[in-house]
Design an enzyme around this catalytic site. Structure first.
Site, short mmCIF file in Angstrom:
data_model
loop_
_atom_site.label_atom_id
_atom_site.label_comp_id
_atom_site.label_asym_id
_atom_site.label_seq_id
_atom_site.Cartn_x
_atom_site.Cartn_y
_atom_site.Cartn_z
N ARG A 47 0.82 -1.21 0.00
CA ARG A 47 0.00 0.00 0.00
C ARG A 47 0.85 1.26 0.00
O ARG A 47 0.31 2.36 0.02
CB ARG A 47 -0.84 -0.02 1.27
CG ARG A 47 -2.27 0.46 1.09
CD ARG A 47 -2.99 0.07 2.35
NE ARG A 47 -4.33 0.46 2.49
CZ ARG A 47 -5.36 -0.38 2.50
NH1 ARG A 47 -5.18 -1.66 2.26
NH2 ARG A 47 -6.55 0.06 2.76
N ARG A 70 -19.23 -0.91 9.16
CA ARG A 70 -17.78 -0.89 9.41
C ARG A 70 -17.44 0.42 10.10
O ARG A 70 -17.79 1.49 9.65
CB ARG A 70 -17.01 -1.01 8.09
CG ARG A 70 -16.53 -2.42 7.86
CD ARG A 70 -15.82 -2.54 6.56
NE ARG A 70 -14.58 -1.77 6.49
CZ ARG A 70 -13.65 -1.97 5.58
NH1 ARG A 70 -13.80 -2.91 4.68
NH2 ARG A 70 -12.56 -1.23 5.56
P1 AMP Z 1 -8.91 -2.29 3.66
O1 AMP Z 1 -10.01 -3.23 3.99
O2 AMP Z 1 -7.94 -2.83 2.65
O3 AMP Z 1 -9.39 -0.93 3.30
O4 AMP Z 1 -8.04 -2.14 5.02
C1 AMP Z 1 -8.66 -1.65 6.19
C2 AMP Z 1 -7.61 -1.00 7.09
O5 AMP Z 1 -6.60 -1.96 7.45
C3 AMP Z 1 -6.83 0.14 6.45
O6 AMP Z 1 -7.53 1.38 6.51
C4 AMP Z 1 -5.56 0.15 7.31
O7 AMP Z 1 -5.81 0.71 8.58
C5 AMP Z 1 -5.32 -1.35 7.51
N1 AMP Z 1 -4.50 -1.91 6.41
C6 AMP Z 1 -4.89 -2.81 5.47
N2 AMP Z 1 -3.89 -3.10 4.64
C7 AMP Z 1 -2.83 -2.37 5.05
C8 AMP Z 1 -1.50 -2.21 4.57
N3 AMP Z 1 -1.05 -2.88 3.50
N4 AMP Z 1 -0.68 -1.37 5.25
C9 AMP Z 1 -1.11 -0.70 6.32
N5 AMP Z 1 -2.36 -0.78 6.82
C10 AMP Z 1 -3.21 -1.61 6.18
#
Ligand code: AMP
Length: 203
Positions: free
Chosen positions: A95, A140
């Site tokens: 990311r 969420r």
């Molecule tokens: P997502 O469902 O992919 O939007 O992830 C939800 C949350 O998990 C994000 O807003 C971050 O807080 C954390 N997160 C997920 N993937 C990552 C990553 N690769 N690096 C850092 N934080 C992450």
């Protein structure tokens, strides 16, 4: 010579609300590989109240990024499981550029590399509309308006630049993320088939 890969090492990238989670699962199923979503791993850890969950709960709720070291360690552990030996689809990792370096180093050690990166493009307005809907449907806690804005600006600032790195390697397929779920899946499958990947299931 044409390569017919049976399994693929894939990454799906897109802003929050682009549908990358849903499409990631569908594509992984079609190509017979596990879908690995760091967001799902973190949410499950929070729900279970594990050590990892306690470390990341406040960060996720604020819509900030979990530190790279921790995130990359979680991914390395997951990719070391047997089901990811022949291929995988990563959703939500890497990311930022630091995580790209971490993943490159890990895969290089195994003599592997990412094969293709699906960039799912969705206009900002559309992302925000979809995220607000999901907030109502799934409740969420990181889907409030302010936190959504934070997550989208982190995407634009930190995540979008990783696409440049992968574009230079010639592995990015940009796919229009507006349309029905089936239409979008078909677009991604077509892009991967054009790279020589063969579906393992009739999807
Ligand atoms: P997502 O469902 O992919 O939007 O992830 C939800 C949350 O998990 C994000 O807003 C971050 O807080 C954390 N997160 C997920 N993937 C990552 C990553 N690769 N690096 C850092 N934080 C992450």
């Amino acid at each position: 010579m044409t390569h017919h890969h049976t399994q693929a090492r894939l990454l799906i990238v897109g802003p929050q609300g682009s549908g990358k989670g849903t499409q990631g699962v569908r594509i992984a199923e079609a190509f017979g590989i596990p879908a690995i979503s760091t967001g799902d791993v973190f949410r499950a850890a929070v729900a279970a109240g594990s050590d990892l969950g306690q470390q990341v709960k406040a960060i996720i709720e604020a819509g900030d990024l979990v530190p790279d070291e921790l995130t990359s360690a979680v991914v390395r552990e997951r990719l070391s499981q047997g089901d990811a030996a022949g291929g995988f689809l990563l959703d939500g990792y890497p990311r930022n550029l630091g995580q790209v370096r971490d993943l490159d180093a890990f895969l290089e050690d195994r003599g592997e590399a990412l094969d293709a990166v699906i960039e799912l493009s969705v206009p900002r307005d559309e992302s925000i509309t979809r995220l607000s809907l999901r907030a109502q449907e799934q409740g969420r806690t990181d889907d409030t308006e302010e936190i959504i804005a934070n997550r989208l600006s982190i995407y634009e600032r930190e995540t979008a630049p990783i696409l440049e790195v992968y574009r230079e390697r010639g592995i990015v397929d940009a796919v229009d993320g507006v349309g029905s779920l089936d239409e979008i899946t078909a677009r991604i499958v077509a892009a991967l088939e054009a790279r020589g990947f063969v579906r393992s299931a009739a999807a």
